[in-house]
Design a protein around this motif. Structure first.
Motif, short mmCIF file in Angstrom:
data_model
loop_
_atom_site.label_atom_id
_atom_site.label_comp_id
_atom_site.label_asym_id
_atom_site.label_seq_id
_atom_site.Cartn_x
_atom_site.Cartn_y
_atom_site.Cartn_z
N LEU A 27 0.79 -1.23 0.00
CA LEU A 27 0.00 0.00 0.00
C LEU A 27 0.83 1.29 0.00
O LEU A 27 0.56 2.18 -0.81
N PRO A 28 1.85 1.42 0.87
CA PRO A 28 2.59 2.70 0.86
C PRO A 28 3.22 3.00 -0.50
O PRO A 28 3.16 4.13 -0.98
N THR A 50 0.90 7.92 5.24
CA THR A 50 0.52 6.54 4.91
C THR A 50 1.63 5.54 5.18
O THR A 50 1.42 4.35 5.06
N LEU A 51 2.82 5.99 5.52
CA LEU A 51 3.93 5.03 5.71
C LEU A 51 3.71 4.15 6.91
O LEU A 51 3.09 4.55 7.86
N ARG A 91 2.38 -4.33 8.99
CA ARG A 91 1.68 -3.05 8.93
C ARG A 91 0.24 -3.13 9.42
O ARG A 91 -0.43 -2.11 9.52
N ARG A 113 0.76 -1.62 15.68
CA ARG A 113 1.17 -2.38 14.51
C ARG A 113 2.00 -3.57 14.95
O ARG A 113 2.82 -3.47 15.86
#
Lengths: 260, 299
Positions: free
Chosen positions: A189-190, A259-260, B119, B168
C-alpha cells in the motif's frame, strides 16, 4: 597483519574499457540522430532574447481564464489518475509473478505494455474522435495511458513483497483473495500510494499538454500564447503550472508521510 | 472415510480418533533439485501423532525438520507418500488435496520469523485466524463483528498481549510477535498447532514464554502441538515425545526421557564427530548441539 589485495585483472580492465568505448560510441551515434547542434543556441540568440524579453513583462490580462483552465487541468488529472488506479490494481496483481500463473500474467503484462506504449497525446486524438473536443477526451487519454504505467509499477511492487506473511495467512486456511487482502495489500500500500501520487503530479503536466491538441485544460492557452508571440501570457501560464505542481508536491509529500 | 472402516472391528473408534486431529504420514518423500544436484530432503517418512500429544521434532539444520513441518499442512508438496490430518487428506502422491483449506483451517502454524503482517494491527493479525469461517464479503472488507473482535482480545489476553492489541505488529518484539501468532491460532480454533522453529530467533527468556504458552494450550485445550526445535533442553523440558530426524530419516521416535547422549550423538554427532576427526583435536562439540548437563543428568 598481512593483507592481501586481489591481483590486478587484465580481463576486468578490458571489460571496463570495452564497456566505456561501447557507451561512447552509442552516445556519438545518438548525437547525429538527435541533430544536436549547440551552436544554434548562440547563432539564434536573438530569438531567445526576444522570448526572454517577453517573459520579463508578464501579461496578467486573462489570468481568470488561466486559473479556470488550471482547475480543469487538475480535474482531468484527478479523474484520469483515480480511474487508472482502479484499473491498475487488478491488472497489477494479475501481472505479478508471485500472484498469477503465466497464462494470466503474460496477457496482463502485454495489455499493460500496449497501454503504455502509446502516448497520452495519441490516445487524446483517438478519444477526440470518439467523444469530441474537450476535457473528457483528455481525461480518458490520461486514464488509459496511466493504467498502463501504474499497472506495471504496481505489479513490480507486488513482486518485491515478503512472502512469509502471505504464507502465514495461507496457513490459517484463508483463500487466495483473502491472502491478497490481508497479506499482500498491506505490504504494497505505501508504495502504491506513492506511485499514484507521483502519477497524479505527472498527469497534471500531461493534462496541460493534451490541451494543445484540443483535449481540454490549460494547454490550449499555452499553445495559443506561444503561437501568437504573447510571451508575457506564456510566462504567466507557465508560472501557474509550476506553482500548481509545487503545491501538489508539497501536499503529496504530506499524504505519503501519513501513509507510511 | 478411512479404508478398512467397515471391516475393522474398531473402525468407529478410529474414525472418532482421526476426527480429533490425528496426524498420519505414510511413506512421505521429497527431493529438492538445486542446479544439477539432487538432494533428498525427506526419505520415506512414516509418522503417527495422536490427538492431544505434544511432540518435539529434533534435528540439526538441514535434517528435514522444517520441510516435514511444511508438508503437514500442505504448504509444501512431497514427491510420494501421503499426509492425512484428522482423517482428511492433505496430500497424496505429490498432489495437494482439492479441499486442503478445510484442513488448514483446523491447523494453526507458527513460524521462525513469525510471519505476521507488520503493517496491520496485532488484533487484525489475530483476527486473520478466523478468515476461513467468515463470509467472503466480510473477510475482504475486514468487517469483524464486536463479538469477533472481543474474541481476538480474549486470545491476546491469554498470551499476555492485550495491551498491545491496537499497535502495529511490526512494533512488537520477536517474542511478542510469536505470542501474537499463537493468539492467531487460538482465534482460528486450531485443533493442532505446528511450530516451525518457533523459538529459533528468540532470546532464552522469550523462548521460554512461547514454550510455556504452547504447553498451556496443549494442556488446557487438548490441542495437539508439534514443534521443531534445535535446542534439546527445550524438547526435554516441554515435550513428552520426541521425533528426531537426520538427513531426512526418522532416527529416533519415542519418549523424550529415553533420549541418551548416544542417541543425541546419532542425531547431531556425525558431523561434529567427523569434523573432530578431521581436525584431529579434542575440540568440544558446539554447545547448541550438546544437551545441557543438567537436562541429561535429570534423565
Amino acid at each position: 597483519m598481512n593483507h592481501q589485495l586481489p591481483p590486478f585483472s587484465w580481463t576486468n580492465a578490458l571489460w571496463h574499457a570495452g564497456f566505456l568505448l561501447a557507451f561512447a560510441a552509442l552516445m556519438a551515434w545518438a548525437w547525429h540522430g538527435a541533430r544536436l547542434d549547440p551552436l544554434l543556441l548562440l547563432t539564434n540568440a536573438g530569438n531567445s532574447y526576444e522570448f526572454a524579453q517577453g517573459f520579463l513583462k508578464p501579461n496578467f490580462h486573462d489570468w481568470r481564464a488561466y486559473v479556470d483552465e488550471i482547475a480543469v487541468t487538475l480535474h482531468m488529472a484527478l479523474w484520469g489518475t483515480v480511474l487508472a488506479v482502479v484499473g491498475a490494481v487488478p491488472l497489477g496483481l494479475l501481472a505479478a509473478a508471485n500472484i498469477a500463473p503465466w497464462w494470466v500474467r503474460q496477457p496482463a503484462r502485454r495489455l499493460l505494455d500496449a497501454l503504455r506504449a502509446i502516448n497520452e497525446m495519441v490516445f487524446a486524438l483517438f478519444f477526440m474522435v470518439a467523444v469530441g473536443l474537450g476535457p473528457f477526451a483528455g481525461t480518458l487519454a490520461l486514464f488509459v495511458h496511466t493504467t498502463g504505467i501504474l499497472g506495471k509499477l504496481f505489479s513490480e511492487v507486488v513482486e518485491s513483497i515478503d512472502q512469509r506473511p502471505v504464507e502465514g495467512i495461507r496457513a490459517t486456511g484463508a483463500n487466495r483473495l483473502e491472502e491478497i487482502v490481508y497479506g499482500v495489500i498491506p505490504q504494497v500500500l505505501p508504495m502504491w500510494i506513492s506511485y499514484a501520487l507521483y502519477r497524479f503530479e505527472s498527469n497534471v503536466r500531461s493534462a496541460s499538454v493534451v490541451g494543445m491538441v484540443g483535449a481540454g485544460g490549460i494547454g490550449y492557452f499555452l499553445n495559443e500564447s506561444v503561437r501568437s508571440y504573447d510571451y508575457g501570457a506564456t510566462a504567466v501560464i507557465m508560472g501557474l503550472i509550476v506553482i500548481t505542481v509545487v503545491a501538489i508536491d508539497v501536499v503529496s509529500a504530506q499524504v505519503r508521510k501519513a501513509t507510511l | 472415510m478411512p479404508p478398512g472402516h467397515f471391516f475393522h472391528p474398531t473402525g468407529r473408534m478410529r474414525v472418532r480418533q482421526e476426527a480429533a486431529m490425528d496426524i498420519a504420514v505414510d511413506g512421505l518423500c521429497k527431493t529438492f533439485r538445486s542446479g544439477s544436484r539432487l538432494c533428498c530432503a525427506l526419505h520415506q517418512i512414516d509418522l503417527r501423532i495422536r490427538a492431544g500429544e505434544m511432540v518435539a521434532l529434533l534435528g540439526s539444520s538441514g535434517s528435514g525438520k522444517s520441510t516435514l513441518m511444511r508438508h503437514l499442512n500442505g504448504l509444501a508438496l512431497g514427491d510420494c507418500g501421503s499426509v492425512r490430518i484428522g482423517g482428511l487428506d492433505v496430500q497424496h502422491r505429490g498432489r495437494i488435496h482439492g479441499d486442503v483449506r478445510r484442513v488448514r483451517a483446523q491447523v494453526g502454524m507458527i513460524f521462525q520469523q513469525f510471519n505476521l503482517v507488520g503493517r496491520l494491527s496485532v488484533a487484525t493479525n489475530v483476527l486473520a485466524g478466523m478468515l476461513h469461517r467468515l463470509p467472503l464479503w466480510r473477510s475482504l472488507t475486514m468487517r469483524f463483528t464486536r463479538a469477533e473482535r472481543l474474541a481476538a482480545l480474549d486470545a491476546l489476553d491469554r498470551v499476555g498481549l492485550v495491551e498491545q492489541a491496537w499497535q502495529r505488529a511490526s512494533t512488537l518484539s520477536g517474542g511478542q510477535q510469536q505470542r501474537a501468532a499463537i493468539a492467531r491460532t487460538l482465534v482460528q480454533k486450531a485443533r493442532l498447532i505446528l511450530g516451525d522453529e518457533p523459538i529459533a530467533s528468540l532470546d532464552p527468556e522469550s523462548a521460554k514464554r512461547v514454550m510455556d504458552d504452547l504447553a498451556a494450550i496443549n494442556r488446557e485445550d487438548g490441542t495437539t502441538v508439534v514443534v521443531s526445535l534445535h535446542q534439546v533442553d527445550f524438547a526435554l523440558a516441554y515435550c513428552p515425545r520426541t521425533v528426531a530426524l537426520r538427513a531426512g530419516r526418522v532416527v529416533f521416535d519415542g519418549p523424550s526421557i529415553e533420549i541418551t547422549p548416544e542417541i543425541l550423538r546419532e542425531v547431531y554427532g556425525g558431523d561434529a564427530a567427523s569434523q573432530q576427526r578431521a581436525v584431529g583435536s579434542s575440540r568440544i562439540v558446539r554447545p547448541a548441539h550438546s544437551p545441557p548437563a543438567a537436562a541429561v543428568a535429570a534423565v
